[in-house]
Every structure is written in structure tokens, then in C-alpha cells.
Motif scaffolding. Structure first.
Motif, mmCIF file in Angstrom:
data_model
loop_
_atom_site.group_PDB
_atom_site.id
_atom_site.type_symbol
_atom_site.label_atom_id
_atom_site.label_comp_id
_atom_site.label_asym_id
_atom_site.label_seq_id
_atom_site.Cartn_x
_atom_site.Cartn_y
_atom_site.Cartn_z
ATOM 1 N N PHE A 174 -15.409 -4.784 -66.578
ATOM 2 C CA PHE A 174 -16.843 -4.976 -66.772
ATOM 3 C C PHE A 174 -17.716 -6.180 -65.334
ATOM 4 C CE2 PHE A 174 -21.903 -6.151 -67.190
ATOM 5 C CZ PHE A 174 -22.270 -4.507 -66.355
ATOM 6 N N MET A 175 -17.308 -7.553 -66.073
ATOM 7 C CA MET A 175 -17.119 -8.329 -65.240
ATOM 8 C C MET A 175 -16.172 -8.505 -64.195
ATOM 9 S SD MET A 175 -17.428 -11.249 -68.895
ATOM 10 C CE MET A 175 -15.836 -11.954 -68.685
ATOM 11 N N GLU A 176 -14.991 -8.345 -64.260
ATOM 12 C CA GLU A 176 -14.139 -8.577 -63.316
ATOM 13 C C GLU A 176 -14.779 -7.288 -62.327
ATOM 14 O OE1 GLU A 176 -10.012 -9.417 -65.104
ATOM 15 O OE2 GLU A 176 -10.224 -7.206 -64.543
ATOM 16 N N GLU A 177 -15.428 -6.695 -62.300
ATOM 17 C CA GLU A 177 -15.584 -5.218 -61.286
ATOM 18 C C GLU A 177 -17.490 -5.739 -60.477
ATOM 19 O OE1 GLU A 177 -16.566 -1.113 -61.466
ATOM 20 O OE2 GLU A 177 -15.443 -0.946 -63.773
ATOM 21 N N LEU A 178 -18.178 -6.951 -61.288
ATOM 22 C CA LEU A 178 -19.267 -7.381 -61.350
ATOM 23 C C LEU A 178 -18.939 -8.208 -60.323
ATOM 24 C CD1 LEU A 178 -22.391 -7.110 -62.488
ATOM 25 C CD2 LEU A 178 -21.780 -8.508 -63.984
ATOM 26 N N ILE A 179 -18.138 -9.447 -60.640
ATOM 27 C CA ILE A 179 -18.070 -10.388 -59.396
ATOM 28 C C ILE A 179 -17.005 -9.494 -58.647
ATOM 29 C CG2 ILE A 179 -16.437 -12.117 -59.243
ATOM 30 C CD1 ILE A 179 -18.153 -13.037 -60.757
ATOM 31 N N VAL A 180 -16.522 -8.763 -58.254
ATOM 32 C CA VAL A 180 -15.882 -7.799 -57.162
ATOM 33 C C VAL A 180 -16.851 -7.246 -55.990
ATOM 34 C CG1 VAL A 180 -14.312 -6.694 -56.716
ATOM 35 C CG2 VAL A 180 -13.775 -8.048 -58.077
ATOM 36 N N HIS A 181 -17.814 -6.658 -57.372
ATOM 37 C CA HIS A 181 -18.959 -5.804 -56.530
ATOM 38 C C HIS A 181 -20.134 -6.973 -55.510
ATOM 39 C CE1 HIS A 181 -22.594 -2.814 -56.269
ATOM 40 N NE2 HIS A 181 -22.924 -4.067 -56.263
ATOM 41 N N VAL A 182 -20.380 -8.186 -56.480
ATOM 42 C CA VAL A 182 -21.519 -8.972 -56.553
ATOM 43 C C VAL A 182 -20.379 -9.997 -54.982
ATOM 44 C CG1 VAL A 182 -22.479 -10.526 -55.955
ATOM 45 C CG2 VAL A 182 -22.447 -9.343 -58.291
ATOM 46 N N PHE A 183 -19.787 -10.283 -54.601
ATOM 47 C CA PHE A 183 -19.224 -11.245 -53.757
ATOM 48 C C PHE A 183 -18.852 -10.212 -52.323
ATOM 49 C CE2 PHE A 183 -16.858 -14.351 -55.805
ATOM 50 C CZ PHE A 183 -17.076 -14.798 -56.848
ATOM 51 N N SER A 184 -18.140 -9.177 -52.537
ATOM 52 C CA SER A 184 -18.430 -7.885 -51.416
ATOM 53 C C SER A 184 -19.108 -7.943 -51.433
ATOM 54 C CB SER A 184 -17.880 -6.221 -51.625
ATOM 55 O OG SER A 184 -16.319 -6.252 -53.127
ATOM 56 N N PHE A 185 -20.267 -8.180 -51.639
ATOM 57 C CA PHE A 185 -21.627 -7.377 -50.961
ATOM 58 C C PHE A 185 -22.694 -8.715 -50.376
ATOM 59 C CE2 PHE A 185 -26.311 -7.682 -51.284
ATOM 60 C CZ PHE A 185 -26.833 -6.331 -50.777
ATOM 61 N N VAL A 186 -22.003 -9.485 -50.413
ATOM 62 C CA VAL A 186 -22.642 -10.495 -49.745
ATOM 63 C C VAL A 186 -21.413 -11.334 -49.014
ATOM 64 C CG1 VAL A 186 -22.619 -13.799 -49.835
ATOM 65 C CG2 VAL A 186 -23.433 -12.081 -52.165
ATOM 66 N N LYS A 187 -20.477 -10.955 -48.932
ATOM 67 C CA LYS A 187 -19.184 -11.388 -47.846
ATOM 68 C C LYS A 187 -19.666 -10.007 -46.193
ATOM 69 C CE LYS A 187 -14.307 -11.407 -47.208
ATOM 70 N NZ LYS A 187 -13.690 -12.542 -46.226
ATOM 71 N N ASP A 188 -19.989 -8.888 -46.902
ATOM 72 C CA ASP A 188 -20.743 -7.509 -45.698
ATOM 73 C C ASP A 188 -22.076 -8.371 -45.270
ATOM 74 O OD1 ASP A 188 -18.208 -7.376 -46.397
ATOM 75 O OD2 ASP A 188 -18.934 -5.651 -47.612
ATOM 76 N N GLU A 189 -22.917 -8.387 -46.824
ATOM 77 C CA GLU A 189 -24.340 -7.839 -46.053
ATOM 78 C C GLU A 189 -24.652 -8.992 -45.393
ATOM 79 O OE1 GLU A 189 -25.913 -5.320 -45.988
ATOM 80 O OE2 GLU A 189 -24.340 -4.200 -47.105
ATOM 81 N N CYS A 190 -24.207 -10.567 -45.351
ATOM 82 C CA CYS A 190 -24.583 -11.786 -45.714
ATOM 83 C C CYS A 190 -23.939 -13.126 -44.386
ATOM 84 C CB CYS A 190 -25.385 -12.220 -46.857
ATOM 85 S SG CYS A 190 -25.872 -12.083 -48.546
ATOM 86 N N LYS A 191 -22.887 -12.651 -43.886
ATOM 87 C CA LYS A 191 -22.045 -12.500 -42.674
ATOM 88 C C LYS A 191 -23.197 -14.012 -41.844
ATOM 89 C CE LYS A 191 -19.162 -8.925 -41.889
ATOM 90 N NZ LYS A 191 -20.033 -7.689 -42.059
ATOM 91 N N TYR A 192 -23.860 -13.334 -41.207
ATOM 92 C CA TYR A 192 -24.722 -14.496 -40.789
ATOM 93 C C TYR A 192 -25.261 -15.654 -41.184
ATOM 94 C CZ TYR A 192 -28.739 -16.817 -38.299
ATOM 95 O OH TYR A 192 -29.368 -18.181 -38.286
ATOM 96 N N GLU A 193 -25.596 -15.506 -43.074
ATOM 97 C CA GLU A 193 -26.229 -16.389 -43.578
ATOM 98 C C GLU A 193 -24.620 -17.253 -43.819
ATOM 99 O OE1 GLU A 193 -27.160 -13.748 -43.810
ATOM 100 O OE2 GLU A 193 -29.364 -13.659 -44.614
ATOM 101 N N LEU A 194 -23.698 -16.638 -44.358
ATOM 102 C CA LEU A 194 -22.497 -17.547 -44.732
ATOM 103 C C LEU A 194 -21.827 -18.357 -43.152
ATOM 104 C CD1 LEU A 194 -20.716 -14.516 -46.683
ATOM 105 C CD2 LEU A 194 -21.770 -16.472 -47.667
ATOM 106 N N THR A 195 -21.534 -17.550 -42.245
ATOM 107 C CA THR A 195 -22.183 -18.615 -41.038
ATOM 108 C C THR A 195 -22.321 -20.159 -40.479
ATOM 109 O OG1 THR A 195 -21.405 -16.630 -40.004
ATOM 110 C CG2 THR A 195 -21.125 -18.070 -38.742
ATOM 111 N N GLU A 196 -23.272 -19.156 -40.717
ATOM 112 C CA GLU A 196 -24.492 -20.545 -41.222
ATOM 113 C C GLU A 196 -24.671 -22.099 -42.411
ATOM 114 O OE1 GLU A 196 -27.259 -21.404 -39.299
ATOM 115 O OE2 GLU A 196 -26.434 -19.817 -37.980
#
Ligand code: AMP
Ligand code: MG
Length: 274
Positions: free
Chosen positions: A99-121
Motif C-alpha cells: 500500500f505504501m509503495e503505491e501511495l509513494i508512486v502515486h504522490v511522486f507521479s502526481f507532483v512530477k506531472d502536475e507541478c512541473k513549473y514549481e519543480l523547475t523554479e
């Protein structure tokens, strides 16, 4: 949590019982009309009790925790932080790890996809780990790397990983097949960010709880309301874990210090301003 039908419960903030923790902190207890109460250090015991109720098989809380930490040398501690704390009835260690592995993959993928601008900044490049995560046995890595095994592994590894079988609080279940081993796990971030989450299968049998509390030199009277439930045989068999929200945000953003990702940081050893 929603898609997995994990039901949200509201947090408990004051109670006569809370997590005894496996490290020493300053006391955050107080007297109310003569009764000793504690501010929540984690909701572990209340999670187990919540799962006694019909219809509550999988729960989580976003739970405020107060720990007056003594270690002023680390950049990962706050005095006040939040945990996403989840617990499942009849789950095994492996079920929760999955469950935890799925959760981490879900959160990291979401942030990577949805927060591209913030991560670049922020100049942050995030990589999403693949499952299953690497698993290290605590005794084996301690023997190889010494007492600082978690820090060294966190600096070496490229992706989040698990360390299993720590001897810790009374509520972590001892392995019935391998006494002296414990059915618990820590998830650790790479790049030196350290511990993300701790959890395990829980002791629910009265005799085992008493044995573990005595071995750890705990004051049984203080935990009598919890022990009494175990004595009546009504504590369910559960497993779960909790991760610190601020530590997760620190890792995702690559912040140097945990205080950089909270609005009103309380840093161990520093004067509290707001
Ligand atoms: P523990 O019950 O000590 O394993 O804590 C559960 C999780 O809460 C840890 O894995 C961290 O992510 C987080 N945590 C624990 N202590 C602190 C702290 N002092 N400041 C911020 N986060 C913490
Ligand atoms: Mg821990």
C-alpha cells in the motif's frame, strides 16, 4: 485514500494515553482538574481502538503531533508536525508495504506531472521509483554499516527504500516465528533526506503487550485504559503506518531544512516566535 475506501477519521489531540515513542523527548503533558493528559505524539493507540468499531476496517487521520524533541542538530525535526496516519484491520506487514509503495508512486507521479513549473523554479528533479522497493534488514545493515546505517543508506540509494525489523515500541508485533525480530518497517527517502515513515503489524494480545511493556520498563498504570481493552480480548489485529507531511514536502521540494516548508515552524532548540 478515497479510491481505496480508506475512511478518514478526525484526530485526537489530548488524551491520557499517547505513543510512548522509542526516543526521549521533553514532557508535553499537563494537568486538567487533577487528571494527567498528554498532547498527541502519534495516534497509534487510538487507531487500533478506532478499528474495534464495526464498519471501520481501513482508516486514516491527518493528525497533529507534538514532540518536544531534544535533538537540535538535525534538519528533519519540528516540535509540531502532521502525520498522515493509516491503519488496516487484518492487514499483514506485506499488505501495508505494498500500500505504501503505491501511495509513494502515486504522490511522486502526481507532483512530477502536475507541478512541473514549481519543480523547475525550485531546481528540483524528481524521479518516480519503481515497485517493489528495495528492502534492507535492520540487523544486517547495522552490522555492515554501523549505527548510522539509515543515514548512510539514504545518502547512497537513488530511490526510496524500506528497512525492516527494528526493535522499537511495545506495540510493534514481535515475529512469532523469529523471536527478537519485529514485523515493522521504515520507509526512507534517498539523497540523504532520511526517514519518511514508520509502521508495522501491532501487538493486540494482552500477554504479549504486558511482556513488551515490562521489558521496556514502562509504567503499566499510565496505559491502563489501553491494556484493559487487550485484557478483554477486544483489540483487533491491525497493521499500518504514518508519514510526516512536512518531511514529504521537504523531500518533494528538495528543501535544505524542514522549517522551509511550513508556515509557522517550531524548530528544536530555537525560540518559538509564532
Ligand atoms: P515515528 O512514529 O517516530 O516513526 O514518526 C512517524 C513519522 O512522523 C516519521 O516517519 C516522520 O515522517 C514524522 N516525524 C516524526 N518525528 C518528527 C518530527 N519531530 N518532525 C517532523 N516529522 C516527524
Ligand atoms: Mg520512526
Amino acid at each position: 485514500m478515497f479510491s481505496k475506501e480508506v475512511r478518514q477519521i478526525l484526530p485526537v489531540i489530548i488524551s491520557p494515553i499517547t505513543d510512548p515513542l522509542s526516543h526521549d523527548v521533553f514532557d508535553a503533558g499537563f494537568l486538567y482538574f487533577g487528571q494527567e493528559l498528554q498532547l498527541t505524539k502519534s495516534m497509534i493507540l487510538h487507531k487500533q481502538i478506532a478499528l474495534m468499531h464495526d464498519g471501520y476496517d481501513a482508516i486514516y487521520a491527518v493528525s497533529p503531533c507534538v514532540r518536544l524533541e531534544k535533538d537540535t542538530t538535525t534538519s528533519r525535526h519540528l516540535l509540531e508536525f502532521s502525520q498522515v496516519d493509516f491503519e488496516f484491520k487484518d492487514y499483514s506487514k506485506e499488505d501495508v508495504m505494498h500500500f505504501m509503495e503505491e501511495l509513494i508512486v502515486h504522490v511522486f507521479s502526481f507532483v512530477k506531472d502536475e507541478c512541473k513549473y514549481e519543480l523547475t523554479e525550485l531546481g528540483r528533479s524528481l524521479s518516480v521509483p519503481t515497485t517493489p522497493f528495495k528492502v534492507f534488514d535492520k540487523d544486517e545493515v547495522e552490522e555492515k554499516l554501523g549505527i548510522d546505517y539509515e543515514k548512510l543508506l539514504s545518502e547512497q540509494e537513488k530511490h526510496s527504500f524500506l528497512i525492516i525489523s527494528h526493535e522499537r515500541e511495545f506495540y510493534d508485533k514481535e515475529d512469532p516465528v523469529k523471536p527478537g525480530k519485529y514485523l515493522n518497517y521504515d520507509l526512507v527517502y534517498p539523497e540523504g533526506f532520511g526517514e519518511a515513515l514508520s509502521g508495522g503489524e501491532r501487538e493486540h494480545e494482552h500477554e504479549q503487550i504486558l511482556k513488551r511493556m515490562k521489558r521496556l520498563g514502562m509504567d503499566l498504570e499510565k496505559y491502563s485504559s489501553f491494556v484493559h481493552l487487550a485484557e478483554r480480548g477486544i483489540l483487533p489485529k491491525t497493521a499500518g503506518a504514518g508519514f510526516g507531511v512536512e518531511r514529504l514536502v521537504r523531500y518533494l521540494t528538495g528543501a535544505k531544512h524542514i522549517k522551509d516548508v511550513v508556515l509557522f515552524p517550531k524548530v528544536p532548540g530555537e525560540k518559538v516566535v509564532l
